[in-house]
Design a protein around this motif. Sequence first.
Motif, PDB file in Angstrom:
ATOM      1  N   UNK A 147       8.370  22.521  -1.710  1.00  0.00           N
ATOM      2  CA  UNK A 147       9.606  21.931  -1.177  1.00  0.00           C
ATOM      3  C   UNK A 147       9.283  20.875  -0.136  1.00  0.00           C
ATOM      4  N   UNK A 148       8.296  21.141   0.719  1.00  0.00           N
ATOM      5  CA  UNK A 148       7.916  20.168   1.752  1.00  0.00           C
ATOM      6  C   UNK A 148       7.404  18.873   1.129  1.00  0.00           C
ATOM      7  N   UNK A 149       6.532  18.973   0.142  1.00  0.00           N
ATOM      8  CA  UNK A 149       6.008  17.776  -0.522  1.00  0.00           C
ATOM      9  C   UNK A 149       7.125  17.057  -1.279  1.00  0.00           C
ATOM     10  N   UNK A 150       8.022  17.806  -1.921  1.00  0.00           N
ATOM     11  CA  UNK A 150       9.144  17.196  -2.634  1.00  0.00           C
ATOM     12  C   UNK A 150      10.044  16.419  -1.673  1.00  0.00           C
ATOM     13  N   UNK A 151      10.362  17.017  -0.524  1.00  0.00           N
ATOM     14  CA  UNK A 151      11.204  16.336   0.474  1.00  0.00           C
ATOM     15  C   UNK A 151      10.507  15.085   0.979  1.00  0.00           C
ATOM     16  N   UNK A 152       9.196  15.180   1.247  1.00  0.00           N
ATOM     17  CA  UNK A 152       8.459  13.994   1.693  1.00  0.00           C
ATOM     18  C   UNK A 152       8.519  12.892   0.642  1.00  0.00           C
ATOM     19  N   UNK A 153       8.291  13.254  -0.620  1.00  0.00           N
ATOM     20  CA  UNK A 153       8.322  12.245  -1.684  1.00  0.00           C
ATOM     21  C   UNK A 153       9.707  11.640  -1.855  1.00  0.00           C
ATOM     22  N   UNK A 154      10.752  12.426  -1.639  1.00  0.00           N
ATOM     23  CA  UNK A 154      12.121  11.887  -1.708  1.00  0.00           C
ATOM     24  C   UNK A 154      12.382  10.916  -0.565  1.00  0.00           C
ATOM     25  N   UNK A 155      11.913  11.281   0.631  1.00  0.00           N
ATOM     26  CA  UNK A 155      12.122  10.405   1.786  1.00  0.00           C
ATOM     27  C   UNK A 155      11.275   9.142   1.681  1.00  0.00           C
ATOM     28  N   UNK A 156      10.055   9.289   1.230  1.00  0.00           N
ATOM     29  CA  UNK A 156       9.153   8.134   1.143  1.00  0.00           C
ATOM     30  C   UNK A 156       9.510   7.309  -0.077  1.00  0.00           C
ATOM     31  N   UNK A 157       9.768   7.969  -1.192  1.00  0.00           N
ATOM     32  CA  UNK A 157      10.283   7.400  -2.428  1.00  0.00           C
ATOM     33  C   UNK A 157       9.649   6.100  -2.893  1.00  0.00           C
ATOM     34  N   UNK A 158       9.893   5.776  -4.130  1.00  0.00           N
ATOM     35  CA  UNK A 158       9.502   4.493  -4.693  1.00  0.00           C
ATOM     36  C   UNK A 158      10.656   3.531  -4.590  1.00  0.00           C
ATOM     37  N   UNK A 159      10.519   2.578  -3.745  1.00  0.00           N
ATOM     38  CA  UNK A 159      11.573   1.575  -3.584  1.00  0.00           C
ATOM     39  C   UNK A 159      11.126   0.288  -4.250  1.00  0.00           C
ATOM     40  N   UNK A 160      11.840  -0.098  -5.240  1.00  0.00           N
ATOM     41  CA  UNK A 160      11.535  -1.345  -5.930  1.00  0.00           C
ATOM     42  C   UNK A 160      12.203  -2.481  -5.162  1.00  0.00           C
ATOM     43  N   UNK A 161      11.399  -3.438  -4.793  1.00  0.00           N
ATOM     44  CA  UNK A 161      11.932  -4.562  -4.010  1.00  0.00           C
ATOM     45  C   UNK A 161      11.818  -5.854  -4.754  1.00  0.00           C
ATOM     46  N   UNK A 190       0.814  -1.216   0.000  1.00  0.00           N
ATOM     47  CA  UNK A 190       0.000   0.000   0.000  1.00  0.00           C
ATOM     48  C   UNK A 190       0.849   1.267   0.000  1.00  0.00           C
ATOM     49  N   UNK A 191       2.127   1.138  -0.249  1.00  0.00           N
ATOM     50  CA  UNK A 191       3.064   2.263  -0.147  1.00  0.00           C
ATOM     51  C   UNK A 191       2.667   3.463  -1.008  1.00  0.00           C
ATOM     52  N   UNK A 192       2.273   3.232  -2.242  1.00  0.00           N
ATOM     53  CA  UNK A 192       1.917   4.350  -3.120  1.00  0.00           C
ATOM     54  C   UNK A 192       0.641   5.042  -2.650  1.00  0.00           C
ATOM     55  N   UNK A 193      -0.322   4.289  -2.170  1.00  0.00           N
ATOM     56  CA  UNK A 193      -1.564   4.881  -1.659  1.00  0.00           C
ATOM     57  C   UNK A 193      -1.274   5.721  -0.422  1.00  0.00           C
ATOM     58  N   UNK A 194      -0.438   5.223   0.457  1.00  0.00           N
ATOM     59  CA  UNK A 194      -0.074   5.963   1.665  1.00  0.00           C
ATOM     60  C   UNK A 194       0.671   7.240   1.292  1.00  0.00           C
ATOM     61  N   UNK A 195       1.567   7.170   0.327  1.00  0.00           N
ATOM     62  CA  UNK A 195       2.331   8.351  -0.098  1.00  0.00           C
ATOM     63  C   UNK A 195       1.430   9.440  -0.654  1.00  0.00           C
ATOM     64  N   UNK A 196       0.472   9.075  -1.496  1.00  0.00           N
ATOM     65  CA  UNK A 196      -0.447  10.066  -2.060  1.00  0.00           C
ATOM     66  C   UNK A 196      -1.322  10.669  -0.968  1.00  0.00           C
ATOM     67  N   UNK A 197      -1.808   9.853  -0.061  1.00  0.00           N
ATOM     68  CA  UNK A 197      -2.666  10.340   1.017  1.00  0.00           C
ATOM     69  C   UNK A 197      -1.926  11.303   1.928  1.00  0.00           C
ATOM     70  N   UNK A 198      -0.712  10.971   2.301  1.00  0.00           N
ATOM     71  CA  UNK A 198       0.062  11.858   3.171  1.00  0.00           C
ATOM     72  C   UNK A 198       0.436  13.142   2.442  1.00  0.00           C
ATOM     73  N   UNK A 199       0.752  13.070   1.157  1.00  0.00           N
ATOM     74  CA  UNK A 199       1.042  14.283   0.380  1.00  0.00           C
ATOM     75  C   UNK A 199      -0.171  15.204   0.341  1.00  0.00           C
ATOM     76  N   UNK A 200      -1.347  14.646   0.139  1.00  0.00           N
ATOM     77  CA  UNK A 200      -2.565  15.454   0.134  1.00  0.00           C
ATOM     78  C   UNK A 200      -2.835  16.062   1.507  1.00  0.00           C
ATOM     79  N   UNK A 201      -2.545  15.329   2.562  1.00  0.00           N
ATOM     80  CA  UNK A 201      -2.726  15.870   3.918  1.00  0.00           C
ATOM     81  C   UNK A 201      -1.755  17.016   4.189  1.00  0.00           C
ATOM     82  N   UNK A 202      -0.536  16.911   3.711  1.00  0.00           N
ATOM     83  CA  UNK A 202       0.435  18.003   3.875  1.00  0.00           C
ATOM     84  C   UNK A 202      -0.076  19.252   3.162  1.00  0.00           C
ATOM     85  N   UNK A 203      -0.579  19.095   1.948  1.00  0.00           N
ATOM     86  CA  UNK A 203      -1.092  20.227   1.193  1.00  0.00           C
ATOM     87  C   UNK A 203      -2.306  20.835   1.896  1.00  0.00           C
TER      88      UNK A 203
END
Length: 112
Positions: A98-112, A31-44
Motif C-alpha cells: 500500500x505504501x509503494x502504491x500510494x507513492x507511485x500514485x502521488x509521484x505518477x507518470x505525468x505526460x507533459x 529523470x522522473x522515472x529513474x527517481x521513482x524507481x529508486x525511491x520505491x526501492x528505498x521504501x521497500x
Amino acid sequence: MQNISEDIVEAAKIDGATYIQSLFHVIIPSMRSVIAVTVSMCIIENFKQYPLFATLTNGGPAGATTTLAVLSYDEAFVNYNYGSGAAVTTVWLLIMIVTVFIFNRLFGNREE
C-alpha cells in the motif's frame, strides 16, 4: 543523466535558462522515472530493517523499538507461534504494498 537529450538541455540554454532553471525544469523531469524507481526501492529496503533492530536492541526496553520484522520473528521462532508470525508478516507485506502504491500514485507518470 546519460538518457537526457543534449538537444533539450541546449535548447534551454539558448532560451536563456540558468543552470538552476534547467535543472528544475529540464533535467529532473527527464529523470522522473529513474527517481521513482529508486525511491520505491528505498521504501521497500526500509521495511526490511530486521538485522539492525535485532542486533542493536532486539525490540528494546519494553518493546520500544519493536518493528514488524522483529515481532514476526519473535512470534514465529521464539514463541513457536507460527500462525501469528505468518499473520504479522502478511500484514507487514500489505502495508509495504500500500505504501509503494500510494507513492507511485502521488509521484505518477505525468505526460507533459
